[in-house]
Write a protein that holds these residues in place. Structure first.
Motif, PDB file in Angstrom:
ATOM      1  N   LEU A 150       0.806  -1.224   0.000  1.00 41.34           N
ATOM      2  CA  LEU A 150       0.000   0.000   0.000  1.00 41.34           C
ATOM      3  C   LEU A 150       0.841   1.277   0.000  1.00 41.34           C
ATOM      4  CD1 LEU A 150      -2.660  -1.084   2.626  1.00 41.34           C
ATOM      5  CD2 LEU A 150      -2.826  -1.191   0.136  1.00 41.34           C
ATOM      6  N   VAL A 151       2.148   1.154   0.001  1.00 38.91           N
ATOM      7  CA  VAL A 151       3.019   2.328   0.090  1.00 38.91           C
ATOM      8  C   VAL A 151       2.811   3.278  -1.088  1.00 38.91           C
ATOM      9  CG1 VAL A 151       5.436   3.060   0.012  1.00 38.91           C
ATOM     10  CG2 VAL A 151       4.749   1.230   1.528  1.00 38.91           C
ATOM     11  N   ASP A 152       2.572   2.742  -2.278  1.00 34.12           N
ATOM     12  CA  ASP A 152       2.432   3.590  -3.465  1.00 34.12           C
ATOM     13  C   ASP A 152       1.179   4.454  -3.448  1.00 34.12           C
ATOM     14  OD1 ASP A 152       4.835   2.832  -4.584  1.00 34.12           O
ATOM     15  OD2 ASP A 152       3.959   1.100  -5.619  1.00 34.12           O
ATOM     16  N   LEU A 153       0.254   4.199  -2.543  1.00 36.15           N
ATOM     17  CA  LEU A 153      -0.918   5.061  -2.399  1.00 36.15           C
ATOM     18  C   LEU A 153      -0.561   6.385  -1.729  1.00 36.15           C
ATOM     19  CD1 LEU A 153      -3.539   2.467  -1.143  1.00 36.15           C
ATOM     20  CD2 LEU A 153      -3.334   3.404  -3.448  1.00 36.15           C
ATOM     21  N   TYR A 154       0.543   6.392  -0.992  1.00 30.69           N
ATOM     22  CA  TYR A 154       0.910   7.556  -0.191  1.00 30.69           C
ATOM     23  C   TYR A 154       2.102   8.338  -0.720  1.00 30.69           C
ATOM     24  CZ  TYR A 154      -2.286   5.310   2.986  1.00 30.69           C
ATOM     25  OH  TYR A 154      -3.401   4.746   3.532  1.00 30.69           O
ATOM     26  N   ARG A 155       2.800   7.802  -1.709  1.00 25.76           N
ATOM     27  CA  ARG A 155       3.933   8.527  -2.294  1.00 25.76           C
ATOM     28  C   ARG A 155       4.107   8.136  -3.754  1.00 25.76           C
ATOM     29  NH1 ARG A 155       7.545   4.825  -4.147  1.00 25.76           N
ATOM     30  NH2 ARG A 155       8.056   3.168  -2.738  1.00 25.76           N
ATOM     31  N   LYS A 156       4.676   9.088  -4.525  1.00 26.16           N
ATOM     32  CA  LYS A 156       5.003   8.824  -5.925  1.00 26.16           C
ATOM     33  C   LYS A 156       6.512   8.889  -6.048  1.00 26.16           C
ATOM     34  CE  LYS A 156       4.351  10.436 -10.607  1.00 26.16           C
ATOM     35  NZ  LYS A 156       3.874  11.509 -11.474  1.00 26.16           N
ATOM     36  N   ASP A 157       7.114   7.791  -6.504  1.00 23.65           N
ATOM     37  CA  ASP A 157       8.562   7.696  -6.582  1.00 23.65           C
ATOM     38  C   ASP A 157       9.083   8.517  -7.759  1.00 23.65           C
ATOM     39  OD1 ASP A 157      11.109   6.937  -5.983  1.00 23.65           O
ATOM     40  OD2 ASP A 157      10.945   4.936  -6.861  1.00 23.65           O
ATOM     41  N   LEU A 158      10.018   9.419  -7.485  1.00 25.29           N
ATOM     42  CA  LEU A 158      10.636  10.269  -8.512  1.00 25.29           C
ATOM     43  C   LEU A 158      12.141  10.025  -8.624  1.00 25.29           C
ATOM     44  CD1 LEU A 158       8.900  13.643  -7.551  1.00 25.29           C
ATOM     45  CD2 LEU A 158       8.191  12.041  -9.324  1.00 25.29           C
ATOM     46  N   THR A 159      12.630   8.957  -8.037  1.00 26.56           N
ATOM     47  CA  THR A 159      14.063   8.666  -8.033  1.00 26.56           C
ATOM     48  C   THR A 159      14.538   8.357  -9.445  1.00 26.56           C
ATOM     49  OG1 THR A 159      13.792   7.700  -5.846  1.00 26.56           O
ATOM     50  CG2 THR A 159      15.860   7.249  -6.995  1.00 26.56           C
ATOM     51  N   PRO A 160      15.542   9.104  -9.946  1.00 30.15           N
ATOM     52  CA  PRO A 160      16.043   8.824 -11.301  1.00 30.15           C
ATOM     53  C   PRO A 160      16.805   7.503 -11.351  1.00 30.15           C
ATOM     54  CG  PRO A 160      17.293  10.597 -10.279  1.00 30.15           C
ATOM     55  CD  PRO A 160      16.189  10.246  -9.336  1.00 30.15           C
ATOM     56  N   GLU A 161      16.783   6.869 -12.512  1.00 27.26           N
ATOM     57  CA  GLU A 161      17.478   5.585 -12.693  1.00 27.26           C
ATOM     58  C   GLU A 161      18.989   5.732 -12.525  1.00 27.26           C
ATOM     59  OE1 GLU A 161      16.379   2.445 -13.181  1.00 27.26           O
ATOM     60  OE2 GLU A 161      14.376   3.232 -12.791  1.00 27.26           O
ATOM     61  N   SER A 162      19.514   6.930 -12.782  1.00 31.86           N
ATOM     62  CA  SER A 162      20.960   7.134 -12.670  1.00 31.86           C
ATOM     63  C   SER A 162      21.455   6.899 -11.238  1.00 31.86           C
ATOM     64  CB  SER A 162      21.329   8.544 -13.119  1.00 31.86           C
ATOM     65  OG  SER A 162      20.709   9.510 -12.298  1.00 31.86           O
ATOM     66  N   GLU A 163      20.605   7.143 -10.246  1.00 28.86           N
ATOM     67  CA  GLU A 163      20.996   6.892  -8.857  1.00 28.86           C
ATOM     68  C   GLU A 163      21.255   5.405  -8.626  1.00 28.86           C
ATOM     69  OE1 GLU A 163      21.582   8.916  -6.205  1.00 28.86           O
ATOM     70  OE2 GLU A 163      21.333  10.640  -7.517  1.00 28.86           O
ATOM     71  N   PHE A 164      20.401   4.560  -9.186  1.00 30.97           N
ATOM     72  CA  PHE A 164      20.573   3.124  -9.021  1.00 30.97           C
ATOM     73  C   PHE A 164      21.776   2.616  -9.811  1.00 30.97           C
ATOM     74  CE2 PHE A 164      15.975   3.779  -8.298  1.00 30.97           C
ATOM     75  CZ  PHE A 164      15.944   3.388  -6.967  1.00 30.97           C
ATOM     76  N   GLU A 165      22.051   3.238 -10.978  1.00 31.83           N
ATOM     77  CA  GLU A 165      23.222   2.863 -11.761  1.00 31.83           C
ATOM     78  C   GLU A 165      24.508   3.211 -11.016  1.00 31.83           C
ATOM     79  OE1 GLU A 165      22.687   4.866 -15.459  1.00 31.83           O
ATOM     80  OE2 GLU A 165      20.952   3.633 -16.006  1.00 31.83           O
ATOM     81  N   LYS A 166      24.525   4.364 -10.345  1.00 29.89           N
ATOM     82  CA  LYS A 166      25.689   4.751  -9.552  1.00 29.89           C
ATOM     83  C   LYS A 166      25.933   3.756  -8.426  1.00 29.89           C
ATOM     84  CE  LYS A 166      24.706   9.479  -9.521  1.00 29.89           C
ATOM     85  NZ  LYS A 166      24.647  10.726  -8.773  1.00 29.89           N
ATOM     86  N   PHE A 167      24.847   3.277  -7.826  1.00 28.73           N
ATOM     87  CA  PHE A 167      24.959   2.312  -6.738  1.00 28.73           C
ATOM     88  C   PHE A 167      25.557   1.000  -7.242  1.00 28.73           C
ATOM     89  CE2 PHE A 167      23.081  -0.918  -3.872  1.00 28.73           C
ATOM     90  CZ  PHE A 167      23.711  -0.518  -2.707  1.00 28.73           C
ATOM     91  N   GLU A 168      25.161   0.573  -8.441  1.00 27.35           N
ATOM     92  CA  GLU A 168      25.721  -0.658  -9.015  1.00 27.35           C
ATOM     93  C   GLU A 168      27.214  -0.505  -9.265  1.00 27.35           C
ATOM     94  OE1 GLU A 168      24.387  -3.691  -9.646  1.00 27.35           O
ATOM     95  OE2 GLU A 168      22.616  -2.985  -8.581  1.00 27.35           O
ATOM     96  N   LEU A 169      27.638   0.648  -9.803  1.00 27.64           N
ATOM     97  CA  LEU A 169      29.062   0.894 -10.029  1.00 27.64           C
ATOM     98  C   LEU A 169      29.831   0.924  -8.709  1.00 27.64           C
ATOM     99  CD1 LEU A 169      28.918   3.642 -12.794  1.00 27.64           C
ATOM    100  CD2 LEU A 169      29.600   1.254 -13.051  1.00 27.64           C
ATOM    101  N   LEU A 170      29.218   1.463  -7.688  1.00 29.44           N
ATOM    102  CA  LEU A 170      29.865   1.518  -6.386  1.00 29.44           C
ATOM    103  C   LEU A 170      30.078   0.122  -5.820  1.00 29.44           C
ATOM    104  CD1 LEU A 170      30.837   3.523  -4.238  1.00 29.44           C
ATOM    105  CD2 LEU A 170      28.592   3.310  -3.186  1.00 29.44           C
ATOM    106  N   LYS A 171      29.128  -0.772  -6.042  1.00 32.00           N
ATOM    107  CA  LYS A 171      29.276  -2.155  -5.575  1.00 32.00           C
ATOM    108  C   LYS A 171      30.469  -2.825  -6.258  1.00 32.00           C
ATOM    109  CE  LYS A 171      25.295  -4.148  -6.165  1.00 32.00           C
ATOM    110  NZ  LYS A 171      24.100  -4.985  -6.107  1.00 32.00           N
ATOM    111  N   TYR A 172      30.629  -2.588  -7.573  1.00 36.26           N
ATOM    112  CA  TYR A 172      31.752  -3.186  -8.285  1.00 36.26           C
ATOM    113  C   TYR A 172      33.084  -2.631  -7.792  1.00 36.26           C
ATOM    114  CZ  TYR A 172      28.478  -5.276 -11.558  1.00 36.26           C
ATOM    115  OH  TYR A 172      27.473  -6.007 -12.109  1.00 36.26           O
ATOM    116  N   SER A 173      33.142  -1.357  -7.488  1.00 39.02           N
ATOM    117  CA  SER A 173      34.395  -0.766  -7.023  1.00 39.02           C
ATOM    118  C   SER A 173      34.765  -1.289  -5.641  1.00 39.02           C
ATOM    119  CB  SER A 173      34.306   0.755  -7.013  1.00 39.02           C
ATOM    120  OG  SER A 173      33.407   1.197  -6.032  1.00 39.02           O
TER     121      SER A 173
END
Length: 120
Positions: free
Chosen positions: A72-95
């Motif tokens: 039910l979380v999506d009833l109370y918020r709309k996610d605006l997180t850009p995909e680039s944030e998740f891509e940066k996190f993946e690169l950080l895991k590799y490093s």
């Protein structure tokens, strides 16, 4: 509703105390401004939360009465997180994979050659 309680209600943090500490450390922003845990939140505001080295961004759609289920979380918020944030996190895991674990001792000759090849 207070921002720390709201973040706990929509499951961004496991406990309300962790949400309060995040606000005190300056990891939570409302419309670009750092906020205290007691700041009241209203519908239509944009909230940015830094968690696990990702800047989550969302818009408040409604205020829940109490903690809601994960579905039910999506009833109370709309996610605006850009995909680039998740891509940066993946690169950080590799490093992080390359770094030696604590207690592994000095680098070997092979490790040194790999480092020199990486820097060039």
């Amino acid at each position: 509703m207070r921002i720390d309680k709201y973040l706990w209600c929509i499951r961004y943090f496991k406990t309300r105390n962790i949400a309060t500490e995040a606000c005190k450390k300056g990891l939570v922003k409302i419309n670009g401004d750092h906020v205290k845990p007691s700041k009241l939140i209203f519908t239509g505001e944009e909230v940015t939360v830094r968690k696990n080295q990702i800047n989550y961004k969302f818009k408040v759609l409604d205020i829940p009465a109490n903690r809601v289920g994960a579905k039910l979380v999506d009833l109370y918020r709309k996610d605006l997180t850009p995909e680039s944030e998740f891509e940066k996190f993946e690169l950080l895991k590799y490093s992080k994979d390359y770094y030696r674990k604590k207690g592994m001792g000095r680098p070997t000759k092979k490790d040194r050659r790999d480092l020199d090849g990486f820097q060039e």
